[in-house]
Structures are given as structure tokens and as C-alpha cells.
Scaffold this active site. Sequence first.
Site, short mmCIF file in Angstrom:
data_model
loop_
_atom_site.label_atom_id
_atom_site.label_comp_id
_atom_site.label_asym_id
_atom_site.label_seq_id
_atom_site.Cartn_x
_atom_site.Cartn_y
_atom_site.Cartn_z
N LYS A 144 0.87 -1.18 0.00
CA LYS A 144 0.00 0.00 0.00
C LYS A 144 0.89 1.22 0.00
O LYS A 144 2.04 1.17 0.47
CB LYS A 144 -0.89 0.03 1.25
CG LYS A 144 -2.16 0.79 1.04
CD LYS A 144 -3.18 -0.04 0.26
CE LYS A 144 -4.47 0.72 -0.01
NZ LYS A 144 -5.50 -0.17 -0.58
P1 NAD Z 1 -13.06 7.40 -2.77
O1 NAD Z 1 -12.08 8.42 -2.39
O2 NAD Z 1 -13.49 7.29 -4.18
O3 NAD Z 1 -14.41 7.56 -1.88
C1 NAD Z 1 -14.42 7.60 -0.48
C2 NAD Z 1 -15.81 8.04 -0.03
O4 NAD Z 1 -15.88 7.95 1.38
C3 NAD Z 1 -16.15 9.47 -0.40
O5 NAD Z 1 -17.53 9.57 -0.68
C4 NAD Z 1 -15.84 10.24 0.90
O6 NAD Z 1 -16.57 11.46 1.00
C5 NAD Z 1 -16.30 9.21 1.91
N1 NAD Z 1 -15.71 9.38 3.23
C6 NAD Z 1 -14.41 9.60 3.54
N2 NAD Z 1 -14.28 9.69 4.88
C7 NAD Z 1 -15.50 9.49 5.41
C8 NAD Z 1 -16.02 9.46 6.71
N3 NAD Z 1 -15.23 9.63 7.78
N4 NAD Z 1 -17.34 9.21 6.87
C9 NAD Z 1 -18.13 9.01 5.80
N5 NAD Z 1 -17.71 9.05 4.55
C10 NAD Z 1 -16.42 9.28 4.35
O7 NAD Z 1 -12.47 6.01 -2.24
P2 NAD Z 1 -12.85 4.55 -2.72
O8 NAD Z 1 -11.88 4.14 -3.78
O9 NAD Z 1 -14.30 4.44 -2.97
O10 NAD Z 1 -12.45 3.70 -1.41
C11 NAD Z 1 -13.35 3.57 -0.31
C12 NAD Z 1 -12.87 2.43 0.56
O11 NAD Z 1 -12.82 1.22 -0.24
C13 NAD Z 1 -11.47 2.56 1.13
O12 NAD Z 1 -11.42 1.91 2.38
C14 NAD Z 1 -10.60 1.80 0.14
O13 NAD Z 1 -9.39 1.35 0.71
C15 NAD Z 1 -11.52 0.64 -0.19
N6 NAD Z 1 -11.26 -0.04 -1.44
C16 NAD Z 1 -11.24 0.63 -2.62
C17 NAD Z 1 -11.02 -0.07 -3.81
C18 NAD Z 1 -11.07 0.59 -5.15
O14 NAD Z 1 -11.01 -0.13 -6.15
N7 NAD Z 1 -11.19 1.90 -5.24
C19 NAD Z 1 -10.77 -1.45 -3.77
C20 NAD Z 1 -10.80 -2.11 -2.55
C21 NAD Z 1 -11.05 -1.39 -1.39
#
Ligand code: NAD
Length: 443
Positions: free
Chosen positions: A133
Site C-alpha cells: 500500500k
Molecule cells: P473514494 O475516495 O473514491 O471515496 C471515499 C468516499 O468515502 C467518499 O464519498 C468520501 O466522502 C467518503 N468518506 C471519507 N471519509 C468518510 C467518513 N469519515 N465518513 C463518511 N464518509 C467518508 O475512495 P474509494 O476508492 O471508494 O475507497 C473507499 C474504501 O474502499 C477505502 O477503504 C478503500 O481502501 C476501499 N477499497 C477501494 C477499492 C477501489 O477499487 N477503489 C478497492 C478495494 C477497497
Amino acid sequence: MTQETNPETIENSGAPCAVSNSAKSSTGRSENNPYANALMQFDRAVAHLDLKRGVVDMLRCPKRELTVNFPVMLDTGQIQMFRGYRVHHSVVRGPTKGGIRYSSDVTLDEVRALAMWMTWKCALMNLPYGGAKGGVVVNPKQLSNRELERLTRRYATEISVLMGPESDIPAPDVGTNPQVMAWIMDTYSMHRGFSVPAVVTGKPVEIGGSLGRTEATGRGVGFCIIEALRMRGISPGDATVAIQGFGNVGSVAARMVHEMGMRVIAISCSTGGLYRSDGIDPLKVTRHLEHGGCMTTFEGADSISNEELLTLDCDVLIAAAVENQITSFNADRVKAKILAEGANGPTTPEADDILKEKGTFVIPDVLCNAGGVTVSYLEWVQDLQSFFWPVDEINRKLQYLMAKAFESVSETVQQYMVSSREAAQILAIQRISDAILIRGIYP
Ligand code: NAD
């Protein structure tokens, strides 16, 4: 049975895989430190396995960690220093794979935890990768596009000692997107003197990205929810869903479950959320946001706080924001029958215990959000062979691999009589331990 260890004991022993003091609370165990939580989950899973002590010690520690401090020229001509990290947790089963996060809250312990979870996720999905990461301490919304590009190109250069299509392949995470991946790919390629698309995944399709990658994580979440509803005897048409986080994962998952006939009653982002008991159309919210609106100005739904959303009466709660959202403080108020962990590490071990007591069906992060890394793997394979597949084939492969992993976790739950999180990690850790012993310890 391996003797259970706890993160505090390891720290006191001065072992290298210690939790940073700066991230610990004054009360001792820090429920909010993702790395302490990842270690505790690991210890719980390992307690069910008969592993060699040295193998356990090896898997508790990240393989290598890089911290970089680097300057970026702002549009004003000022020079600002930034800090970034790249952590490789394990290289036993192949090159390392894991996203890059841009957030002002990034810490080394967070990146360590996320790298460790990537190792388990890749092994659970049987992908030939170890976990990694990266992160930069920055609020990307406070930079212009040109500043973000300069920051990305400099960070990519700083971590290029670790990165490469055969050694370490980044992907998007919170605060990064396909454009950021394109800049990383271009920077690395400029240094090599030729194009190296396989150095990152989650790129735009125009430069070697895979069809279906953007939707893959949310699609995988949707697939797991359908399986969980089936096991719980709930028809998708009767199911209500609340979703925390409306970024890449949350918005796609919302669209998927809506298309599958479920009723999305609440969604949120970091600034707040929306609630409507007879359902919200996620596509309308996406369009509203794309046109410059924010969640709170969307008409036709009531506003709701993130805390309220997590404790709504619903069939499925999708946690798709960040770590540590369901803790010992609110877990007893979670009413959802199924918790789908779209985010990494949204539930602390203390909250896990409470949810287990309540009988909540938890789809653990390493399974629930594994669709993203799975299609990243398919993207990497396509890049290496310079031959690209149609989206139907990608989705078919994704569904096959997710179904296989879901089934293996369910079987392991029965075999060991453990939670689904422990089962997923048991499967992954056993596979990695086997690989370590088959490879042997060098020299
Ligand atoms: P992103 O940046 O696209 O979206 C994150 C979302 O969460 C946004 O809507 C933001 O406003 C919201 N957010 C952030 N902090 C918050 C809080 N304290 N309370 C409520 N909402 C909050 O990120 P993403 O890519 O969608 O990733 C989200 C999660 O999924 C992370 O934990 C990431 O590690 C995990 N993840 C992402 C992927 C991927 O392919 N993008 C794959 C596996 C896991």
C-alpha cells in the site's frame, strides 16, 4: 495451536513490527489504530492454525517500508514539502499489489495495515501477488490539477526504487483515480524510455486499462451481498440498504444493488448523508454531484449524519468509506442484518465481537471488496500479453473468482466454527505459510 500474541507484547519486546507510539491512545490498546487492529485480527486467525513460530513472526512484520519526504512546486511558485509512504507486506507469492491513498490523515501505521490486508486479500483470491500500500499525506482537493500532477510524478519517482511491473504494481485508492494512475504510468515509462502499462492498474482504458475495472470493486460488493441475502433467506426485492461512502466503491455498489432491485434508503459522504425510507435513486445523486452539487443540496431526501446512517434499521449496511467506522462505541446499535465491508478495515476487533454476539452476517473486507484487486490482476495480465478482453469476459472471470472465494470462506467458517473474517484470514494465511515453506528460507 500457536500461542496467541498481542500487539502490545510485541511492541514491548522491541520487535520491528511494533505499533507506532504516536498512533496509540493513552488507554493502552488503540482501537483506532488500523495496524493494531490488523495485528489483532491476524493473531485471532493464527490461533486456529498450526504454524511455525518463525512463519508467524515473518507474517506479522511488513517486508519493507519506505518513507519519502519530497518537495513540490505550487502554482504560486512556493515550494511545499510532502511526506509519502510505500509499504510491502509480503513478496512470498509474487510481486506486491496495492493502492495509493491521498489523504491528510494517512499515517505509516495505516499504510502498514492496508498492506497487510492486501496480502490476505490476494492470497484469499488466489492471485499471484503479495500485499502493498502507499499513501501521501495530502488533501488532494486543496491542490490544483497541475499541482496534483507534479505531486504524483514526484512521488512516483521517489518510490520508483520499489515500483515495477514485476515487483510492485500500484492502483487507485481513496483520493486517487485513473488519471493519477496515468501520471504514474507515464512517469515510470519516461524513466525507462519506453511504455510500461503493466506498472499500474486502474488506468484509463486508452492507455492499457481494463474494461470493467472502475466498477469491479462495487460489482464484487454487490455479488457478495446477493450471496449473503440468499444465505439469510432474504429476497433482494425486499432488501433495504444503507451505504456509507459514495466514492468509487460506494457509488458503484449503490448502483449495483439498486439495479438488482434492492431499496437504497440512505447514502453518505464525508460531509453528511441522505435518507429516504421509500428509496433513493443513486444515479440521480451521482448526476447531481457531477453537476457540481453536494450531497446536502440534493432534493427529495432528508439529511442524515454518518453516525445515524450506521445505526439505521435496514437489511444491509455497506461500509464503503474508511477504517474504524464501526467500533465498540456504536456496534451494539448497528441494526443491519448484513454488514458488507466495501472499505478496508471499517470494523474494529472489539466491534467484531459485539456484532458476532448479535448475529450480524459480516462479509469481511478481504472478501467483500476483493473485486477491485481481482480485475486489477486481469488488467495486469492483459497488459503483459498486450491482448485485451471484452468486458463480458472480465465480468465472467470476476464472478467466477468471487464465487469461488465466497464458497471457500463459507466452508472454512463451518470447518473451524469461526467468524467469516477469521475464516478468510485463516485461508489466506495458510496459503502464504505453505508458500514460505515450499520456497524455503534463503540462503
Ligand atoms: P473514494 O475516495 O473514491 O471515496 C471515499 C468516499 O468515502 C467518499 O464519498 C468520501 O466522502 C467518503 N468518506 C471519507 N471519509 C468518510 C467518513 N469519515 N465518513 C463518511 N464518509 C467518508 O475512495 P474509494 O476508492 O471508494 O475507497 C473507499 C474504501 O474502499 C477505502 O477503504 C478503500 O481502501 C476501499 N477499497 C477501494 C477499492 C477501489 O477499487 N477503489 C478497492 C478495494 C477497497
